[in-house]
Design an enzyme around this catalytic site. Structure first.
Site, PDB file in Angstrom:
ATOM      1  N   SER A   7       0.837  -1.211   0.000  1.00  0.00           N
ATOM      2  CA  SER A   7       0.000   0.000   0.000  1.00  0.00           C
ATOM      3  C   SER A   7       0.870   1.260   0.000  1.00  0.00           C
ATOM      4  CB  SER A   7      -0.898   0.010   1.239  1.00  0.00           C
ATOM      5  OG  SER A   7      -0.092   0.030   2.410  1.00  0.00           O
ATOM      6  N   CYS A  69       2.498  -7.112   1.592  1.00  0.00           N
ATOM      7  CA  CYS A  69       1.459  -6.435   2.369  1.00  0.00           C
ATOM      8  C   CYS A  69       0.564  -7.523   2.931  1.00  0.00           C
ATOM      9  CB  CYS A  69       0.687  -5.517   1.425  1.00  0.00           C
ATOM     10  SG  CYS A  69      -0.715  -4.686   2.178  1.00  0.00           S
ATOM     11  N   HIS A 182       4.757  -2.603   7.410  1.00  0.00           N
ATOM     12  CA  HIS A 182       5.208  -1.284   7.867  1.00  0.00           C
ATOM     13  C   HIS A 182       5.896  -1.373   9.237  1.00  0.00           C
ATOM     14  CE1 HIS A 182       2.662   0.484   4.722  1.00  0.00           C
ATOM     15  NE2 HIS A 182       3.177   1.668   4.997  1.00  0.00           N
TER      16      HIS A 182
HETATM   17  N1  DGL Z   1       1.901  -2.751   4.950  1.00  0.00           N
HETATM   18  C1  DGL Z   1       0.614  -3.309   4.837  1.00  0.00           C
HETATM   19  C2  DGL Z   1       0.427  -4.583   5.607  1.00  0.00           C
HETATM   20  O1  DGL Z   1       1.327  -5.353   5.653  1.00  0.00           O
HETATM   21  C3  DGL Z   1      -0.560  -2.398   4.817  1.00  0.00           C
HETATM   22  C4  DGL Z   1      -0.679  -1.345   5.823  1.00  0.00           C
HETATM   23  C5  DGL Z   1      -1.840  -0.452   5.491  1.00  0.00           C
HETATM   24  O2  DGL Z   1      -1.847   0.090   4.377  1.00  0.00           O
HETATM   25  O3  DGL Z   1      -2.731  -0.321   6.337  1.00  0.00           O
HETATM   26  O4  DGL Z   1      -0.574  -4.897   6.126  1.00  0.00           O
END
Ligand code: DGL
Length: 260
Positions: A7, A69, A182
């Site tokens: 994302s 993600c 993240h």
């Molecule tokens: N980095 C993503 C994950 O692993 C998405 C975080 C998001 O956009 O809320 O879930």
């Protein structure tokens, strides 16, 4: 060329693991950026955005796609594997199994987005280990935004982390699983708040091993003579693409510093 999608900036934690483990593979990273965060969006929206991203990566000629993600993996990987049966996909899932198998206190924490915490993979792991291990789930409220704004080191971010992590540690957890790509950007803060007795587990290196195995299984590993290229795409603007690139290479430099 291997496509990597997230994302936003978070999947760069996976990009780094691939960069380090597979130095001859060219990587093309697509961080949406325009519609991040995904974690509290509906499944239909996340699936649509992920499909758009995968189409873009395949149009660039990617031989494999990594959904870096957890949120996109939960809602879209099954659908994408059916839609593109010839494309190898690798998804991200919270590493509950190694945490559950090695906990000494019998309590583990799983941090992820709202959408990921509702995923099938996590539910199956809860069924498998939940009778012997207490699994505490929590949303890293505000974590994704802090990383997107390069605020990893700020006192306000430490406060956000403390609010989520402290109750898990107080409840006896000795392992905390990072179920969002993240969150590894906040690893230092999470470790500081959690204290010495708690191990923080993230999936990036396991994903790199899985990617390597799939490259070999499919006979598509880059030759040792290949010089890797790194590209950064986004659905946001040029400035965001630059931000992705800067953040990616900062991480590489930082790792070199810690190894020195
Ligand atoms: N980095 C993503 C994950 O692993 C998405 C975080 C998001 O956009 O809320 O879930």
């Amino acid at each position: 060329m291997i496509g990597i999608f997230d994302s936003g900036l978070g999947g760069l934690s996976v990009w780094q693991a691939l960069h380090d483990a597979l130095p001859h593979e060219s990587l093309i990273y697509l961080g949406d950026g325009a519609r991040c965060p995904y974690g509290s969006r509906s499944s239909a929206e996340v699936r649509q955005f992920t499909e758009e991203a995968v189409e873009r990566l395949l149009a660039e000629g990617c031989k494999m796609v990594v959904l870096a993600c957890n949120t996109a993996t939960v809602v879209a990987i099954k659908y994408l594997r059916e839609k593109y049966p010839n494309v190898p996909f690798v998804g991200l899932e919270p590493a509950v199994k190694p945490a559950a198998l090695t906990t000494k206190s019998g309590v583990i924490g799983v941090l992820a987005t709202e959408r990921s915490l509702q995923g099938e993979h996590l539910r199956r792991n809860e069924e498998r280990y939940g009778s012997t291990v207490k699994i505490l789930k929590a949303v890293g409220e505000g974590f994704v935004e802090a990383v997107e704004q390069n605020e990893e080191q700020s006192p306000a971010t430490e406060e956000l982390v403390r609010k989520v992590v402290e109750p898990i540690v107080m409840a006896g957890a000795d392992k905390i699983v990072l179920g969002c790509t993240h969150y590894p950007f906040l690893r230092e803060v999470i470790e500081r708040v959690a204290g010495d007795g708690v191990e923080i587990i993230d999936s990036s290196e396991a994903v790199a091993r899985r990617v390597a195995a799939l490259l070999d299984e499919n006979g598509i590993r880059a030759k040792e003579s290949a010089e890797a290229e790194y590209r950064f795409l986004t659905f946001a603007d040029e400035a965001y693409a630059e931000k992705l690139k800067t953040k990616a290479f900062c991480r590489i430099e930082k790792k070199k510093e810690t190894i020195k």
